[in-house]
Design an enzyme around this catalytic site. Structure first.
Site, PDB file in Angstrom:
ATOM      1  N   ARG A 104       1.411  -1.302   0.122  1.00  0.00           N
ATOM      2  CA  ARG A 104       0.086  -0.047   0.198  1.00  0.00           C
ATOM      3  C   ARG A 104       0.671   0.743   0.175  1.00  0.00           C
ATOM      4  O   ARG A 104       2.176   1.415   0.929  1.00  0.00           O
ATOM      5  CB  ARG A 104      -0.690   0.238   1.252  1.00  0.00           C
ATOM      6  CG  ARG A 104      -2.051   0.487   0.925  1.00  0.00           C
ATOM      7  CD  ARG A 104      -3.374   0.651   2.485  1.00  0.00           C
ATOM      8  NE  ARG A 104      -2.180   0.580   3.508  1.00  0.00           N
ATOM      9  CZ  ARG A 104      -3.639   1.240   4.962  1.00  0.00           C
ATOM     10  NH1 ARG A 104      -4.489   0.602   4.099  1.00  0.00           N
ATOM     11  NH2 ARG A 104      -3.114   2.110   5.769  1.00  0.00           N
ATOM     12  N   THR A 108      -0.358   7.569  -1.013  1.00  0.00           N
ATOM     13  CA  THR A 108      -1.725   7.354  -1.687  1.00  0.00           C
ATOM     14  C   THR A 108      -3.034   6.016  -1.362  1.00  0.00           C
ATOM     15  O   THR A 108      -4.006   6.461  -0.938  1.00  0.00           O
ATOM     16  CB  THR A 108      -1.605   7.392  -3.215  1.00  0.00           C
ATOM     17  OG1 THR A 108      -0.953   5.770  -3.313  1.00  0.00           O
ATOM     18  CG2 THR A 108      -1.348   8.384  -4.078  1.00  0.00           C
ATOM     19  N   ASP A 200       0.887  -2.803  12.324  1.00  0.00           N
ATOM     20  CA  ASP A 200       1.556  -3.862  11.075  1.00  0.00           C
ATOM     21  C   ASP A 200       1.045  -4.616  11.110  1.00  0.00           C
ATOM     22  O   ASP A 200       2.266  -5.442  11.398  1.00  0.00           O
ATOM     23  CB  ASP A 200       2.564  -2.545  10.374  1.00  0.00           C
ATOM     24  CG  ASP A 200       2.865  -2.796   8.813  1.00  0.00           C
ATOM     25  OD1 ASP A 200       2.806  -2.142   8.175  1.00  0.00           O
ATOM     26  OD2 ASP A 200       2.613  -4.463   8.419  1.00  0.00           O
ATOM     27  N   ASP A 203       4.470  -6.362   9.557  1.00  0.00           N
ATOM     28  CA  ASP A 203       5.571  -5.465  10.503  1.00  0.00           C
ATOM     29  C   ASP A 203       5.913  -5.893  12.260  1.00  0.00           C
ATOM     30  O   ASP A 203       7.356  -7.228  12.280  1.00  0.00           O
ATOM     31  CB  ASP A 203       5.543  -4.024  11.034  1.00  0.00           C
ATOM     32  CG  ASP A 203       6.312  -2.615  10.220  1.00  0.00           C
ATOM     33  OD1 ASP A 203       7.070  -3.806   9.092  1.00  0.00           O
ATOM     34  OD2 ASP A 203       5.920  -1.783   9.684  1.00  0.00           O
TER      35      ASP A 203
END
Ligand code: PRP
Ligand code: URA
Length: 209
Positions: A104, A108, A200, A203
């Site tokens: 991603r 944006t 995340d 991560d």
């Protein structure tokens, strides 16, 4: 309209609570993601067609049922989807595994494709797309569009945690795709992270950051 299957099993809810906890380290996080995927696999394969066979038990001959040779393909969205593959394969060892690499864009929030390798008979297979997080829905929707462009017709999506926004996007753009989701959270924050979510996923699985 696709069906949204929200998991209500205590084991899944319990394990999701553990992975949400910021104190859970990568090793435990990975183990839990694998276990949750395994438990969700049980739900997502509930409707596989069966056929009758005759077998011999040590006592007698009997008629019983086995899965009717449905061919499955698991498609993790890289990176975080990789964490769900082993749990699924432990229950369906004959499934083929394809990979779609997407990230991603941090500016944006749109998905950018960087890798795609699929089983060559993808059009004949029942496909389960794997990604722990369904946030804006951009990544899952793009991955499913790539799969359809390459011939896949029978697709399910499996995620651990989703936001209402992502679910809406998926159901609008892919009304034929049933969604299996561990939990539906409250909303997205300004950075398009799921609230409360788990942070995340990539991560936390791979210990990067
Ligand atoms: C995460 C996650 C999904 C995506 C969800 O991946 O694993 O693929 O974000 O967000 P969306 O629904 O708004 O598209 P990320 O892009 O962080 O890549 P990574 O797995 O390589 O860390
Ligand atoms: N990607 C993640 O890993 N987590 C989120 O909450 C949103 C996108």
């Amino acid at each position: 309209m696709s069906t949204l299957h929200v998991m209500d099993h205590p084991l899944i809810i319990h394990k999701l609570s553990l992975i949400r906890d910021t104190k859970t380290g990568s090793k435990e996080f990975r183990e839990l993601v694998k276990e949750i995927a395994m438990l969700m696999c049980y739900e997502a394969t509930r409707e596989l067609p069966m056929k009758e066979v005759e077998i011999e038990t040590p006592i007698c001959t009997t008629k019983t049922k086995v899965i009717a040779g449905k061919r499955l393909a698991l498609i993790p969205i890289l990176r975080a989807g990789l964490g769900m593959v082993d749990g699924m394969l432990s229950l369906i060892p004959s499934a083929r595994v394809g990979h779609i690499g997407l990230y991603r864009d941090p500016e944006t929030f749109k998905p950018v494709e960087y890798y795609c390798k699929l089983p060559k008979d993808i059009e004949k297979r029942e496909v389960i797309v794997l990604d722990p997080m369904l946030a804006t829905g951009g990544s899952a929707s793009a991955a499913i569009s790539f799969l359809k462009e390459r011939g896949a017709v029978n697709i399910k999506l499996m995620c651990l945690i989703g936001a209402p926004e992502g679910i809406e996007v998926l159901q609008k753009e892919h009304p034929d795709v049933d969604i299996y989701i561990g939990a539906v959270d409250e909303k997205l924050n300004d950075h398009k992270y799921i609230v409360p979510g788990l942070g995340d996923a990539g991560d936390r699985i791979f210990g990067t950051k």
